[in-house]
Design a protein around this motif. Structure first.
Motif, PDB file in Angstrom:
ATOM      1  N   ILE A 251       0.862  -1.137  -0.189  1.00  0.00           N
ATOM      2  CA  ILE A 251       0.112  -0.011   0.041  1.00  0.00           C
ATOM      3  C   ILE A 251       0.913   1.181   0.085  1.00  0.00           C
ATOM      4  O   ILE A 251       1.546   1.586   0.774  1.00  0.00           O
ATOM      5  N   ILE A 252       0.584   2.117  -1.025  1.00  0.00           N
ATOM      6  CA  ILE A 252       1.326   3.404  -1.231  1.00  0.00           C
ATOM      7  C   ILE A 252       0.707   4.402  -1.123  1.00  0.00           C
ATOM      8  O   ILE A 252      -0.538   4.357  -1.363  1.00  0.00           O
ATOM      9  N   GLN A 253       1.080   5.737  -0.769  1.00  0.00           N
ATOM     10  CA  GLN A 253       0.458   7.064  -0.723  1.00  0.00           C
ATOM     11  C   GLN A 253       0.616   7.530  -2.151  1.00  0.00           C
ATOM     12  O   GLN A 253       1.720   8.030  -2.274  1.00  0.00           O
ATOM     13  N   ILE A 254      -0.464   8.122  -2.867  1.00  0.00           N
ATOM     14  CA  ILE A 254      -0.359   8.920  -3.792  1.00  0.00           C
ATOM     15  C   ILE A 254      -0.605  10.389  -3.471  1.00  0.00           C
ATOM     16  O   ILE A 254      -1.838  10.506  -3.107  1.00  0.00           O
ATOM     17  N   PRO A 255       0.246  11.196  -3.615  1.00  0.00           N
ATOM     18  CA  PRO A 255      -0.116  12.578  -3.594  1.00  0.00           C
ATOM     19  C   PRO A 255      -1.084  13.170  -4.666  1.00  0.00           C
ATOM     20  O   PRO A 255      -1.002  12.994  -5.593  1.00  0.00           O
ATOM     21  N   VAL A 256      -2.062  13.758  -3.935  1.00  0.00           N
ATOM     22  CA  VAL A 256      -2.875  14.751  -4.554  1.00  0.00           C
ATOM     23  C   VAL A 256      -2.835  16.113  -4.701  1.00  0.00           C
ATOM     24  O   VAL A 256      -2.823  16.694  -3.553  1.00  0.00           O
ATOM     25  N   PHE A 257      -2.521  16.860  -5.694  1.00  0.00           N
ATOM     26  CA  PHE A 257      -2.137  18.009  -5.852  1.00  0.00           C
ATOM     27  C   PHE A 257      -3.527  19.038  -6.359  1.00  0.00           C
ATOM     28  O   PHE A 257      -4.561  18.543  -6.732  1.00  0.00           O
TER      29      PHE A 257
END
Length: 650
Positions: A124-130
């Motif tokens: 599980i990884i975290q995808i940054p949302v801009f």
């Protein structure tokens, strides 16, 4: 006065630990006012007045203002949220960057483990949302219908026809690829058969890639491995490893395929002796002044984890603080260490290295350490200094090993667990003993060596006898030495080196007193491999130890109070008293970590470079442990002088 300063410092720690506030200094330039400075840092004027109340009366050119960094307005480049993503088979950072319209480096930035290892299925990884970026909601993926559809669509490729005896390792090595990249380009090819066509990269290695002898084999570089660790693993010099693998000239990469030997110099299978001590020539040590080697001036993110025991202190009571400080030795050590660390941060800043420092209270509990790590983001941390105790240091390293965040244990002299990211900054007692034995072996030629060891020191006695077979043995009584027997062992006109091993104050006093009398007619130098607390007893005479030029191993040297030292002078000016060894260690260790990061980019790379560094009282030479982790191999051999000062033995 000292307590008042320490208490003020303590509440500074309390404030920092409680709120995680970070600050920086701003020097007022000509034409600047509070309004312009507030605009520059995207904070309110009230925030500046809060930490600089005198600024309400005006500011002068050259004045320094405290700027609350954490209170600045949100960075427009920072993500507004994160989206969790479960890694599927065959997915790569490249495919995820396209799917979510996010740069690969941004994904790595918030999933720091990806700097040192590949994506893992199910991870599980975290995808940054801009802001203002369309985020693609993950949809079920259609099955791959054709071998022409691969994840690495934009990579330039060529065709390769499989030859007899070729393996995935050999083909990947030939074209400068990892096995995973080769498999991603050819998802339908599970078993290699001669004549099958593969899609491969375009970088061709002009040398054979088929191993026809059992003297060598292919090896896939694992995450976090270094050239140094590989030379130890395969017992081969760095130059030889690079000659076998020319691609290493461009650097070592995880997943790279290397040609390595299968046997050591004695013809033994390497896999069969992996746990045995490795006998090989040491890499040249570089005695480095890192201030002259700084190349990486990025802000360093450091976490300081120490047992301040804040829960035992009432903020509204100075008397309570003084009482707690008097009773809590661990708290005093933590505050002393902290004050030295703060001086190191200031020193590093003058050299161009800024530090974002976060403070956490471990309360001497492994569970508190675990809770702190679980509830805070450590993805961008360059190093954790602390905790002090063995159990809490090991807990921190274990919790942060998946992020490959270095944890430096500053005080423990016990043998720590072999964790890949754990650095033992204080040499263990065994290291001190071994260093003293090595010193005796190297310098005792031509000396009359005498070993005095009581019944409780049988182990070290045997080690000394093995290392110094020419030595004479004198067996003492339980609490005293027979002067006649000891005198008969001395040789007039020759240097007599006496090694004394005991924890008995009575015996130590008896031997040192007898040797002091005999030193009037003999050349005698006294040694021990373990300067235990009994040597600090008031019963022993320091004058005797001075006349006997007493030698012992130590992890630190005491600074000369009569001499000049920039740190000592600055500390005395700031706090009004001379720093103790815990303060100096906080300064030396923190400065060393910051300068290693500035000179090598990471602590592990500084280990590869084999830097030997030395500061006010401490020196550092980190080496890799066979089973993982690092230890500081830098030990001083100290000696007493006739004037009762201490100096490093020649």
């Amino acid at each position: 006065m000292k307590y008042l300063i320490v208490i003020c410092l303590f509440f500074q720690v309390l404030s920092t630990a409680a709120f995680g506030q970070a600050f920086k200094y701003h020097t007022v330039a000509p034409g600047e006012n509070v309004f312009r400075i507030a605009q520059k840092y995207s904070i309110s004027q009230e925030a500046i007045f809060k930490y600089n109340p005198d600024a309400k009366n005006g500011i002068e050119v050259g004045a320094k203002l405290v700027i609350p960094v954490e209170e600045k307005m949100a960075d427009t480049n920072a993500p507004v949220s994160f989206q969790s993503h479960k890694v599927d088979r065959k997915e790569t950072l490249y495919s995820l960057s396209k799917e979510y319209n996010v740069d690969i480096e941004e994904i790595k930035k918030y999933n720091k483990q990806l700097y040192s290892k590949e994506l893992q299925k199910g991870e599980i990884i975290q995808i940054p949302v801009f802001a203002n970026v369309d985020v693609r909601v993950e949809q079920p993926k259609a099955p791959v219908s054709s071998p022409s559809r691969t994840v690495v669509q934009d990579k330039k490729t060529r065709e390769h026809i499989i030859l007899p005896k070729e393996t995935k390792y050999g083909i990947a090595r030939k074209y400068g690829m990892t096995v995973k990249e080769l498999e991603d380009l050819n998802p339908t090819v599970n078993v290699l058969q001669p004549g099958i066509m593969l899609r491969v990269g375009t970088d061709v290695l002009d040398e054979p890639v088929i191993i026809t002898t059992d003297a060598f084999r292919f090896y896939e570089v694992q995450p976090q491995e270094t050239l140094f660790s590989l030379t130890r693993r395969f017992q081969v010099e760095k130059d030889s490893l690079m000659a076998l693998n020319p691609a290493l000239k461009d650097g070592l990469k995880s997943g790279m395929i290397l040609k390595v030997p299968t046997k050591d110099a004695r013809g033994r299978e390497l896999n069969d002796i992996a746990e045995e001590p490795i006998e090989r020539e040491e890499v040249d040590v570089i005695n480095a002044t890192l201030e002259n080697r700084l190349t990486n001036f990025n802000t360093k993110n450091i976490v300081l984890m120490l047992p301040y025991n804040l829960n035992s202190l009432r903020k509204d009571s100075i008397s309570n603080s003084k009482e707690v400080l008097e009773k809590d030795r661990v708290m005093r050590i933590s505050l002393d260490f902290y004050s030295g660390a703060m001086m190191a941060v200031e020193k590093a800043k003058k050299l161009g290295i800024s530090t974002n420092l976060r403070i956490f209270d471990t309360q001497q509990q492994a569970s508190k350490v675990a809770g702190t790590i679980n509830s805070n983001n450590f993805n961008d941390v360059d190093a954790v200094i602390g905790p002090l105790l063995q159990a809490t240091s090991e807990e921190a390293a274990a919790r942060l090993s998946n992020l490959n965040v270095p944890v430096i244990s500053p005080m423990s002299n016990r043998e720590l667990r072999s964790l890949p990211n754990l650095y033992q900054a204080r040499p263990s007692d065994d290291m001190l003993r071994d260093a003293m034995i090595t010193y005796l072996q190297e310098h005792s030629t031509g000396k009359n060596v005498i070993i005095i060891a009581d019944a409780s020191s049988g182990k070290i006695k045997s080690m000394l006898m093995d290392a110094l077979p020419q030595a004479k043995i004198v067996s003492p009584g339980a609490h005293s030495i027979n002067e006649g027997t000891l005198g008969n062992s001395l040789v007039k006109g020759k240097e007599n080196w006496v090694i004394l091993e005991s924890g008995s104050v009575a015996l130590l006093s008896s031997v040192t007193s007898a040797l002091n009398r005999m030193a009037r007619a003999n050349q005698i130098t006294l040694f021990t491999t373990d300067k235990n607390n009994s040597f600090e007893s008031d019963v022993l005479s320091n004058e005797h130890l001075g006349r006997l030029k007493f030698h012992f191993p130590s992890e630190y040297k005491e600074f000369d109070e009569s001499g000049r030292d920039n740190f000592i002078d600055a500390y005395k000016e700031k706090y009004g008293y001379i720093p103790n060894k815990y303060t100096v260690r906080g300064y030396d260790l923190t400065l060393d970590v910051l300068l290693r990061l500035g000179a090598a980019g990471s602590l592990e790379k500084s280990v590869e470079a084999n830097f030997l560094t030395e500061y006010v009282e401490n020196k550092f030479l980190y080496k890799m442990k066979p089973n993982g982790g690092f230890y500081n191999d830098a030990v001083y051999i100290m000696q007493y002088n006739n004037d009762l000062t201490l100096s490093v033995a020649k």
